[in-house]
Design a protein around this motif. Structure first.
Motif: not given
Lengths: 138, 138, 138
Positions: C49-67
């Motif tokens: 998605m960050s390649q296809a939509y370079p003007n867009s914003k992406f944030e991945v939030v990890m918590y709980s079991g995803a350490m």
């Protein structure tokens, strides 16, 4: 004069920080998992957040595979949940459709757990009212 | 006079209940699981809600690990899904990126299932248009 | 005249398609799973998605079991994540509460990963600011 400005700045800053901490959030949690680890992490999240943000509101909606989470004789989080749900800003609700499928009666539920006709509709209505949505599960 | 008031009240109340039941909701369901239990519960949810709320809209977006849910030769919910998707207020759509990764052709899909270029973008656009979001999965 | 109209139509249509492709989206991804397949599909989604939509914003939030997804010595997506997070429109953030539970230090994180005090609150604030929400997981 410099000192007065500094005092004013510190006052404004600390007010802003306090306001930021006090901005009430409203979160509806979606739980469908039969996995007891998910039940435990959900309770941990709601416990921590309801303590940290006492002016905020939290509702946990269980449906589909999450029936056992609210059954007083089967839930692995029964005592924590019973304590949590007594708080004014915390609600745990179970879908009546799910109760029907599992042949669960109101008297089987952990005290304080409410039921709603349709779990998904409950979540959708909360979203429409501006609540944020968190899906619990892995 | 009391009776008239009672009749009016009952009339108003039942109108309100009817209105409440008729408020159309729009829900986009997100399915990424290869787990057939998730496929079955998704179909159960959409079936029940599309019957209960005929004026509402439901779109199920499958991507990532959920490819088999819409393959006519592999899906465990093929016949229910084929029936459901004929309803005016129900859509099942699969991500073309996912189809490419699984080398699936349009002719492999359960009849009535549409494809969209990007599953996540489809969900995001629905959310931007005010649809509520439900993640299926455990 | 017909040809002129056709040219105008094609021009308008292609402009609309271009605009549609350029509409920036903002997506916050929620990752709580210890399952490395979920870590891999999350990275695949954000990369595409960050390649296809370079003007867009992406944030991945990890918590709980995803350490472990963001621990440089344990993550199965360490190198892809380190590359991805260098993009201006991509952020990976881990919950400090989760770090505490796992006794993880800032120096244990994949370079470029930020931490936030509360993962769920981060997601909620993004939703309140109009970001769309995608729960990763099966």
């Amino acid at each position: 004069m410099k000192t007065v400005m500094q005092v004013v700045c510190v006052f404004l800053l600390s007010t802003m920080v306090m306001l930021a901490q006090q901005v009430p959030v409203k979160i509806v949690f979606d739980v469908t998992s039969p996995d007891t680890k998910v039940h435990q992490s959900t309770v941990r999240h709601v416990k921590a957040m309801s303590q940290a943000y006492p002016n905020s509101k939290f509702e946990v909606v269980m449906y589909s595979g999450a029936m056992e989470m609210v059954l007083k004789d089967k839930s692995v989080v029964a005592s924590e949940l019973e304590t949590l749900v007594k708080k004014d800003n915390v609600d745990f609700v179970i879908c009546q459709g799910t109760m029907k499928r599992y042949k669960a009666k109101a008297s089987d539920l952990i005290p304080g757990v409410r039921s709603v006709p349709d779990g998904i509709l409950e979540i959708v209505e909360k979203q429409q009212q501006g609540w944020s949505y968190i899906k619990e599960g892995q």
